[in-house]
Design a protein around this motif. Structure first.
Motif, PDB file in Angstrom:
ATOM      1  N   ASP A 189       0.363  -1.035  -0.244  1.00  0.00           N
ATOM      2  CA  ASP A 189      -0.173  -0.002   0.370  1.00  0.00           C
ATOM      3  C   ASP A 189       0.499   1.349  -0.084  1.00  0.00           C
ATOM      4  O   ASP A 189       0.512   2.370  -0.240  1.00  0.00           O
ATOM      5  CB  ASP A 189      -0.905   0.157   1.136  1.00  0.00           C
ATOM      6  CG  ASP A 189      -0.314  -0.621   2.516  1.00  0.00           C
ATOM      7  OD1 ASP A 189       0.986  -0.434   2.769  1.00  0.00           O
ATOM      8  OD2 ASP A 189      -1.665   0.515   3.286  1.00  0.00           O
TER       9      ASP A 189
ATOM     10  N   LEU B 133     -10.888  -1.015  -6.898  1.00  0.00           N
ATOM     11  CA  LEU B 133     -10.993  -1.246  -5.787  1.00  0.00           C
ATOM     12  C   LEU B 133     -11.207   0.212  -5.235  1.00  0.00           C
ATOM     13  O   LEU B 133     -12.156   0.437  -4.229  1.00  0.00           O
ATOM     14  CB  LEU B 133     -10.583  -2.316  -5.193  1.00  0.00           C
ATOM     15  CG  LEU B 133     -11.162  -3.737  -4.827  1.00  0.00           C
ATOM     16  CD1 LEU B 133     -10.916  -4.974  -4.520  1.00  0.00           C
ATOM     17  CD2 LEU B 133     -12.821  -3.753  -5.408  1.00  0.00           C
TER      18      LEU B 133
ATOM     19  N   GLU C  53      -5.867  -0.468  -6.457  1.00  0.00           N
ATOM     20  CA  GLU C  53      -6.174  -2.230  -5.652  1.00  0.00           C
ATOM     21  C   GLU C  53      -7.049  -2.346  -6.392  1.00  0.00           C
ATOM     22  O   GLU C  53      -7.608  -2.166  -6.815  1.00  0.00           O
ATOM     23  CB  GLU C  53      -6.500  -1.795  -4.478  1.00  0.00           C
ATOM     24  CG  GLU C  53      -6.605  -3.022  -3.193  1.00  0.00           C
ATOM     25  CD  GLU C  53      -7.106  -2.309  -1.924  1.00  0.00           C
ATOM     26  OE1 GLU C  53      -6.919  -3.046  -0.534  1.00  0.00           O
ATOM     27  OE2 GLU C  53      -8.235  -1.928  -1.528  1.00  0.00           O
TER      28      GLU C  53
ATOM     29  N   GLU D 155      -8.486  -6.883  -6.170  1.00  0.00           N
ATOM     30  CA  GLU D 155      -8.314  -8.987  -6.361  1.00  0.00           C
ATOM     31  C   GLU D 155      -7.440  -9.491  -7.325  1.00  0.00           C
ATOM     32  O   GLU D 155      -7.959  -9.413  -7.917  1.00  0.00           O
ATOM     33  CB  GLU D 155      -9.673  -9.171  -5.444  1.00  0.00           C
ATOM     34  CG  GLU D 155     -10.001  -9.920  -4.589  1.00  0.00           C
ATOM     35  CD  GLU D 155     -11.392 -10.283  -3.694  1.00  0.00           C
ATOM     36  OE1 GLU D 155     -11.061 -11.488  -3.937  1.00  0.00           O
ATOM     37  OE2 GLU D 155     -11.606  -9.290  -3.938  1.00  0.00           O
TER      38      GLU D 155
ATOM     39  N   GLN E  32      -6.695 -12.033  -3.386  1.00  0.00           N
ATOM     40  CA  GLN E  32      -6.259 -11.090  -1.879  1.00  0.00           C
ATOM     41  C   GLN E  32      -6.030  -9.438  -2.759  1.00  0.00           C
ATOM     42  O   GLN E  32      -6.022  -9.925  -4.094  1.00  0.00           O
ATOM     43  CB  GLN E  32      -5.014 -11.916  -2.442  1.00  0.00           C
ATOM     44  CG  GLN E  32      -3.681 -11.041  -1.224  1.00  0.00           C
ATOM     45  CD  GLN E  32      -2.647 -11.372  -1.385  1.00  0.00           C
ATOM     46  OE1 GLN E  32      -2.051 -12.439  -2.274  1.00  0.00           O
ATOM     47  NE2 GLN E  32      -1.783 -11.424  -0.564  1.00  0.00           N
ATOM     48  N   LYS E  33      -6.123  -9.020  -2.461  1.00  0.00           N
ATOM     49  CA  LYS E  33      -6.184  -6.913  -2.289  1.00  0.00           C
ATOM     50  C   LYS E  33      -5.057  -6.840  -2.293  1.00  0.00           C
ATOM     51  O   LYS E  33      -3.983  -7.610  -1.989  1.00  0.00           O
ATOM     52  CB  LYS E  33      -7.404  -6.388  -1.166  1.00  0.00           C
ATOM     53  CG  LYS E  33      -8.662  -7.209  -1.491  1.00  0.00           C
ATOM     54  CD  LYS E  33      -9.265  -5.621  -0.423  1.00  0.00           C
ATOM     55  CE  LYS E  33     -10.858  -6.453  -0.498  1.00  0.00           C
ATOM     56  NZ  LYS E  33     -11.421  -5.359   0.065  1.00  0.00           N
TER      57      LYS E  33
ATOM     58  N   TRP F  45      -1.873  -3.647  -4.333  1.00  0.00           N
ATOM     59  CA  TRP F  45      -1.960  -3.028  -5.228  1.00  0.00           C
ATOM     60  C   TRP F  45      -0.177  -3.072  -6.322  1.00  0.00           C
ATOM     61  O   TRP F  45       0.009  -3.817  -6.366  1.00  0.00           O
ATOM     62  CB  TRP F  45      -1.384  -1.922  -4.449  1.00  0.00           C
ATOM     63  CG  TRP F  45      -2.187  -1.047  -3.594  1.00  0.00           C
ATOM     64  CD1 TRP F  45      -2.571  -1.886  -1.773  1.00  0.00           C
ATOM     65  CD2 TRP F  45      -3.277  -0.308  -3.010  1.00  0.00           C
ATOM     66  NE1 TRP F  45      -3.187  -1.286  -1.050  1.00  0.00           N
ATOM     67  CE2 TRP F  45      -3.234  -0.584  -1.513  1.00  0.00           C
ATOM     68  CE3 TRP F  45      -3.389   0.690  -3.977  1.00  0.00           C
ATOM     69  CZ2 TRP F  45      -4.709   0.411  -1.242  1.00  0.00           C
ATOM     70  CZ3 TRP F  45      -4.427   1.825  -4.141  1.00  0.00           C
ATOM     71  CH2 TRP F  45      -5.086   1.015  -2.250  1.00  0.00           C
TER      72      TRP F  45
END
Length: 119
Positions: free
Chosen positions: A36, A57, A67, A69, A73-74, A76
């Motif tokens: 992030d 997202l 961001e 998925e 899993q999220k 960046w």
């Protein structure tokens, strides 16, 4: 009456009309997965990510990261490695204030590197 109402509701809430940014393609053979803060976590082969559009997202405008998925899993990603539609940053430029060099230029509503003009 029900069919008409159902049709109107489906058109009203269709994803294309809501214009939520979607990742349509991965540019390049390797995509860098970031944390992030923009730190590199790993590289992933773009061929292994599939060809389905992914919804964006979140968008961190300060760090210019998106961001998405991936595999539940999220993560960046750098938007320069992605084709996102509609674009996240559109430069609003009035066409009449832009310099033109050819007679055909004023018929083309675009400028190199900036996208469309806001008329």
């Amino acid at each position: 009456m029900r069919k008409t109402s159902l049709f109107l509701l489906s058109v009203l809430f269709s994803p294309s009309l809501l214009a939520a940014p979607m990742v349509e393609a991965f540019l390049g053979e390797q995509i860098t997965v970031l944390d992030d803060q923009g730190g590199i976590q790993r590289e992933v082969a773009s061929a292994s990510l599939g060809k389905q559009p992914l919804p964006v997202l979140q968008y961190n405008k300060d760090l210019d990261l998106v961001e998405v998925e991936l595999a539940g899993q999220k993560v960046w990603l750098d938007p320069l490695q992605l084709r996102i539609n509609p674009p996240l940053n559109m430069v609003k430029m009035p066409c009449e204030k832009l310099p033109t060099t050819l007679a055909s230029d004023h018929k083309n509503n675009s400028t190199m590197g900036y996208g469309g003009c806001s008329e």
